[in-house]
Design a protein around this motif. Structure first.
Motif, PDB file in Angstrom:
ATOM      1  N   TYR A 126       8.264   5.146   0.008  1.00  0.00           N
ATOM      2  CA  TYR A 126       7.759   5.343  -1.345  1.00  0.00           C
ATOM      3  C   TYR A 126       8.196   6.707  -1.879  1.00  0.00           C
ATOM      4  O   TYR A 126       8.121   7.721  -1.179  1.00  0.00           O
ATOM      5  N   LEU A 127       8.647   6.722  -3.126  1.00  0.00           N
ATOM      6  CA  LEU A 127       8.867   7.964  -3.846  1.00  0.00           C
ATOM      7  C   LEU A 127       7.651   8.323  -4.685  1.00  0.00           C
ATOM      8  O   LEU A 127       7.323   9.490  -4.848  1.00  0.00           O
ATOM      9  N   SER A 128       6.980   7.292  -5.199  1.00  0.00           N
ATOM     10  CA  SER A 128       5.791   7.511  -6.015  1.00  0.00           C
ATOM     11  C   SER A 128       4.994   6.216  -6.087  1.00  0.00           C
ATOM     12  O   SER A 128       5.571   5.114  -6.052  1.00  0.00           O
ATOM     13  N   VAL A 129       3.682   6.348  -6.177  1.00  0.00           N
ATOM     14  CA  VAL A 129       2.793   5.196  -6.373  1.00  0.00           C
ATOM     15  C   VAL A 129       1.745   5.603  -7.392  1.00  0.00           C
ATOM     16  O   VAL A 129       1.335   6.767  -7.443  1.00  0.00           O
ATOM     17  N   ASN A 130       1.316   4.662  -8.231  1.00  0.00           N
ATOM     18  CA  ASN A 130       0.270   5.004  -9.190  1.00  0.00           C
ATOM     19  C   ASN A 130      -1.113   4.662  -8.631  1.00  0.00           C
ATOM     20  O   ASN A 130      -1.246   4.055  -7.561  1.00  0.00           O
ATOM     21  N   ARG A 181      -5.819   1.445  -5.647  1.00  0.00           N
ATOM     22  CA  ARG A 181      -7.042   0.632  -5.765  1.00  0.00           C
ATOM     23  C   ARG A 181      -6.798  -0.781  -5.275  1.00  0.00           C
ATOM     24  O   ARG A 181      -7.676  -1.395  -4.652  1.00  0.00           O
ATOM     25  N   MET A 182      -5.622  -1.331  -5.573  1.00  0.00           N
ATOM     26  CA  MET A 182      -5.311  -2.697  -5.158  1.00  0.00           C
ATOM     27  C   MET A 182      -5.381  -2.859  -3.641  1.00  0.00           C
ATOM     28  O   MET A 182      -5.989  -3.799  -3.128  1.00  0.00           O
ATOM     29  N   PHE A 183      -4.744  -1.915  -2.935  1.00  0.00           N
ATOM     30  CA  PHE A 183      -4.633  -2.040  -1.488  1.00  0.00           C
ATOM     31  C   PHE A 183      -5.767  -1.349  -0.738  1.00  0.00           C
ATOM     32  O   PHE A 183      -5.891  -1.527   0.471  1.00  0.00           O
ATOM     33  N   GLY A 184      -6.570  -0.556  -1.454  1.00  0.00           N
ATOM     34  CA  GLY A 184      -7.689   0.102  -0.794  1.00  0.00           C
ATOM     35  C   GLY A 184      -7.292   1.297   0.038  1.00  0.00           C
ATOM     36  O   GLY A 184      -8.008   1.677   0.972  1.00  0.00           O
ATOM     37  N   TYR A 185      -6.146   1.944  -0.271  1.00  0.00           N
ATOM     38  CA  TYR A 185      -5.694   3.136   0.430  1.00  0.00           C
ATOM     39  C   TYR A 185      -5.688   4.322  -0.537  1.00  0.00           C
ATOM     40  O   TYR A 185      -5.624   4.144  -1.759  1.00  0.00           O
ATOM     41  N   THR A 186      -5.719   5.518   0.033  1.00  0.00           N
ATOM     42  CA  THR A 186      -5.461   6.712  -0.775  1.00  0.00           C
ATOM     43  C   THR A 186      -3.952   6.838  -0.987  1.00  0.00           C
ATOM     44  O   THR A 186      -3.154   6.169  -0.305  1.00  0.00           O
ATOM     45  N   GLU A 187      -3.569   7.695  -1.921  1.00  0.00           N
ATOM     46  CA  GLU A 187      -2.141   7.889  -2.176  1.00  0.00           C
ATOM     47  C   GLU A 187      -1.447   8.424  -0.922  1.00  0.00           C
ATOM     48  O   GLU A 187      -0.331   7.988  -0.585  1.00  0.00           O
ATOM     49  N   GLU A 188      -2.110   9.348  -0.217  1.00  0.00           N
ATOM     50  CA  GLU A 188      -1.515   9.909   0.994  1.00  0.00           C
ATOM     51  C   GLU A 188      -1.317   8.832   2.057  1.00  0.00           C
ATOM     52  O   GLU A 188      -0.284   8.810   2.749  1.00  0.00           O
ATOM     53  N   GLN A 189      -2.292   7.940   2.207  1.00  0.00           N
ATOM     54  CA  GLN A 189      -2.169   6.872   3.203  1.00  0.00           C
ATOM     55  C   GLN A 189      -1.027   5.920   2.860  1.00  0.00           C
ATOM     56  O   GLN A 189      -0.251   5.514   3.737  1.00  0.00           O
ATOM     57  N   LEU A 190      -0.905   5.568   1.580  1.00  0.00           N
ATOM     58  CA  LEU A 190       0.185   4.673   1.177  1.00  0.00           C
ATOM     59  C   LEU A 190       1.543   5.320   1.406  1.00  0.00           C
ATOM     60  O   LEU A 190       2.477   4.681   1.915  1.00  0.00           O
ATOM     61  N   MET A 191       1.664   6.606   1.032  1.00  0.00           N
ATOM     62  CA  MET A 191       2.939   7.291   1.206  1.00  0.00           C
ATOM     63  C   MET A 191       3.303   7.362   2.689  1.00  0.00           C
ATOM     64  O   MET A 191       4.477   7.257   3.056  1.00  0.00           O
ATOM     65  N   ALA A 192       2.295   7.529   3.537  1.00  0.00           N
ATOM     66  CA  ALA A 192       2.559   7.621   4.977  1.00  0.00           C
ATOM     67  C   ALA A 192       2.937   6.260   5.564  1.00  0.00           C
ATOM     68  O   ALA A 192       3.822   6.163   6.423  1.00  0.00           O
ATOM     69  N   LEU A 193       2.276   5.198   5.110  1.00  0.00           N
ATOM     70  CA  LEU A 193       2.570   3.857   5.645  1.00  0.00           C
ATOM     71  C   LEU A 193       3.946   3.376   5.204  1.00  0.00           C
ATOM     72  O   LEU A 193       4.709   2.818   6.002  1.00  0.00           O
ATOM     73  N   GLY A 194       4.248   3.554   3.919  1.00  0.00           N
ATOM     74  CA  GLY A 194       5.522   3.064   3.408  1.00  0.00           C
ATOM     75  C   GLY A 194       5.464   1.599   3.024  1.00  0.00           C
ATOM     76  O   GLY A 194       4.588   0.851   3.469  1.00  0.00           O
ATOM     77  N   PRO A 195       6.398   1.152   2.188  1.00  0.00           N
ATOM     78  CA  PRO A 195       6.354  -0.226   1.669  1.00  0.00           C
ATOM     79  C   PRO A 195       6.550  -1.283   2.743  1.00  0.00           C
ATOM     80  O   PRO A 195       6.030  -2.387   2.626  1.00  0.00           O
ATOM     81  N   LEU A 196       7.309  -0.985   3.781  1.00  0.00           N
ATOM     82  CA  LEU A 196       7.580  -2.006   4.792  1.00  0.00           C
ATOM     83  C   LEU A 196       6.311  -2.375   5.549  1.00  0.00           C
ATOM     84  O   LEU A 196       6.082  -3.544   5.871  1.00  0.00           O
ATOM     85  N   LYS A 197       5.466  -1.389   5.845  1.00  0.00           N
ATOM     86  CA  LYS A 197       4.213  -1.670   6.551  1.00  0.00           C
ATOM     87  C   LYS A 197       3.149  -2.214   5.618  1.00  0.00           C
ATOM     88  O   LYS A 197       2.361  -3.084   5.996  1.00  0.00           O
ATOM     89  N   VAL A 198       3.104  -1.700   4.405  1.00  0.00           N
ATOM     90  CA  VAL A 198       2.077  -2.153   3.452  1.00  0.00           C
ATOM     91  C   VAL A 198       2.285  -3.612   3.096  1.00  0.00           C
ATOM     92  O   VAL A 198       1.338  -4.391   3.012  1.00  0.00           O
ATOM     93  N   ALA A 199       3.538  -4.022   2.888  1.00  0.00           N
ATOM     94  CA  ALA A 199       3.825  -5.375   2.408  1.00  0.00           C
ATOM     95  C   ALA A 199       3.928  -6.389   3.531  1.00  0.00           C
ATOM     96  O   ALA A 199       3.961  -7.591   3.281  1.00  0.00           O
TER      97      ALA A 199
END
Length: 559
Positions: A224-228, A233-251
């Motif tokens: 991820y370069l940026s997430v809004n 809210r959709m995934f239930g993560y903080t911005e830091e958690q999403l950036m750390a997981l990355g799109p491959l793990k989130v999806a």
């Protein structure tokens, strides 16, 4: 290096920015932001190199000048002064004790709107600073000295001599020279940068408030370069958690794998700038799942691929669609034909399966043929029907009509029409029930009723004739019996007189039965009003008629 310098001369006066590592004398390296530009001084070309530590690095600052072609006949001090004067940043050397400028470059003079001599006299005190009083400026310089050797950097609104206020990035360093504190102040006009950053912040705030999730993905690292905020809210993560997981793990983990996700992003790059839309199911941080519609588009920005993805939560829409499909399936099982059409355009919006079966067309044919041709009616007539139904809202119009199927056969239908307002438009809901069987049954019943009426008339005539023909012999029996009773009663003994009474009574009862039978045949058409009857008298009469049978059977009558 020579080729780089020559390239700078060719593109002068445009500067070139670069991120690089600078090797120190002690062998350590430091990340720096370097800006190089070529300037012509007294006929010779010089490269002015300005180095600043990269964000997060320790403070350092260097300026140097390189000669791309030949050594110029100019001293090192003059060369340094010339290079500083070419610096687009305003540079001030200020004595802390007196707060007077010791030296300024040409950019500082331009900003102050005065000559070097005027600026150095200190006549323009208060300009080029955000501090309103001398005390405030002294305190600011003391703070810089307290931070030595670290610089003091801030962005402030500064008013120049012309009165124009600009956003300036001010960097101050404290230098101790010959026992005196000298403040080296550099000011850079960042008005456009601050305005662009403000626009970017407003844009980011708007993106964060968007109802759809928006993410930017690096096409090379697949991170991820940026997430809004909506994505968080959709995934239930903080911005830091999403950036750390990355799109491959989130999806991944629901219906696919990281490798499949990677291939989808690579496909978006291959078909760029084509927009790819897909419906997927994702898993939230709490393990629950939701349906979404995701769109991807890959763009090349500064030679790097960036994938822009928007995610829309369609869980409710999918649930509504499922309910609609169940409702439509139920409507298709209804025995009545149900159709929905626009009251203005007279076009079908939807029809159920029974409508198609009833008119002998497929659903596609119903839409292509259209309402007017299906109903075999004139446009004006159907328009008038629509106007009448809308005007009578919410009343339901019910009437019978005859319709023609696709094969030319006809059927009778009972149609109910009602108007429905939706978003300022009127629609007609029409329900048609095939009453052909009922109409045939009604016709058959009518024929049978007519046959029954004729039969009743014939029966009435028969009963009248039969009662007349039966009454005549009885009347003769009764008359002669009465004559015997009057003339020869004294000739009979007791039994004879009793038998004679039986004959006369039986003849009278028989006559009464015939009259009652005739009255019974006219029961449905009699105009006489019902009256109360003494049932005991009726039982007595019946018992008298059946007297012989009762005696033969030794029957007992109980009341």
């Amino acid at each position: 290096l020579r080729q780089a310098c020559e390239q700078l001369v060719l593109q002068a006066p445009r500067a070139m920015d670069q991120q690089s590592l600078m090797r120190r004398a002690d062998g350590s390296a430091q990340a720096v932001s370097t800006q190089r530009s070529a300037r012509q001084i007294e006929g010779a070309w010089y490269v002015v190199e300005r180095c600043r530590p990269a964000p997060g690095e320790a403070a350092t600052h260097t300026e140097s000048a390189r000669v791309p072609g030949r050594n110029a006949p100019i001293g090192r001090l003059e060369l340094l002064v010339a290079a500083i004067n070419l610096d687009p940043d305003a540079v001030f050397l200020i004595e802390r004790e007196s707060l007077r400028p010791l030296e300024v470059n040409e950019a500082a003079c331009r900003f102050m709107g005065a000559t070097r001599e005027v600026v150095l006299r200190g006549d323009l005190w208060g300009l080029g600073t955000r501090h309103a009083t001398r005390l405030e400026q002294e305190l600011a310089y003391d703070r810089v000295i307290a931070r030595h050797p670290e610089p003091d950097v801030e962005v402030a609104s500064i008013r120049g001599r012309s009165g124009k206020v600009a956003a300036m990035e001010i960097r101050r360093d404290a230098l101790l020279i010959d026992g005196r504190w000298i403040i080296l102040s550099r000011m850079r006009d960042v008005t456009q940068r601050e305005a662009a950053q403000a626009r970017l912040q407003r844009f980011q705030a708007a993106i964060d408030q968007a109802g759809d999730g928006i993410v930017l993905i690096d096409g090379e690292t697949m991170q991820y370069l940026s997430v809004n905020d909506t994505v968080c809210r959709m995934f239930g993560y903080t911005e830091e958690q999403l950036m750390a997981l990355g799109p491959l793990k989130v999806a991944s983990g629901t219906v696919t794998t990281p490798e499949v996700i990677r291939q989808r992003y690579l496909h978006a790059i291959q078909v760029s700038p084509q927009l790819i839309t897909q419906e997927l199911r994702f898993t939230k941080a709490d393990g629950s799942q939701f349906d979404c519609e995701i769109t991807r588009r890959a763009l090349s920005i500064d030679g790097k691929w960036v994938i822009i993805a928007t995610i829309r939560d369609i869980t409710e829409r999918k649930a509504a669609q499922s309910r609609l499909e169940v409702f439509r399936a139920a409507m298709d099982q209804v025995g009545d034909a149900i159709s929905l059409w626009n009251a203005e355009t007279l076009e079908y919006l939807d029809v159920n399966a029974t409508t198609c079966t009833m008119f002998g067309h497929s659903r596609e044919e119903m839409f292509s043929i259209g309402l007017i041709k299906v109903l075999k009616g004139a446009v004006g007539d159907i328009q008038q029907i629509a106007r009448d139904v809308v005007a009578a809202y919410p009343k339901v119009f019910v009437h019978e009509a005859r319709y023609t199927r696709g094969d030319g056969s006809k059927f009778d239908g009972e149609v109910a029409r009602s108007a429905v307002p939706v978003d300022g438009k009127w629609f007609i809901v029409a329900t048609i029930r095939d009453i052909s069987d009922r109409k045939r049954a009604d016709a058959q019943l009518k024929r049978r009723m007519e046959d029954l009426a004729r039969s009743n008339q014939e029966l009435e005539r028969f009963a009248y004739v039969a009662s007349h023909d039966l009454t005549e012999p009885l009347r003769m029996i009764a008359n002669y019996t009465q004559l015997l009773q009057r003339r020869y009663l004294d000739k009979f003994d007791g039994d004879g007189r009793e038998f004679l009474g039986y004959v006369l009574s039986g003849a009278q009862r028989m006559n009464q039965l015939i009259d009652d039978l005739l009255a019974y045949s006219r029961a449905g058409r009699s105009m006489n009003k019902p009256v109360s009857v003494d049932m005991n008298a009726v039982v007595d009469e019946v018992q008298a008629n059946l007297g012989q049978a009762i005696a033969d059977k030794a029957a007992v009558i109980e009341r």
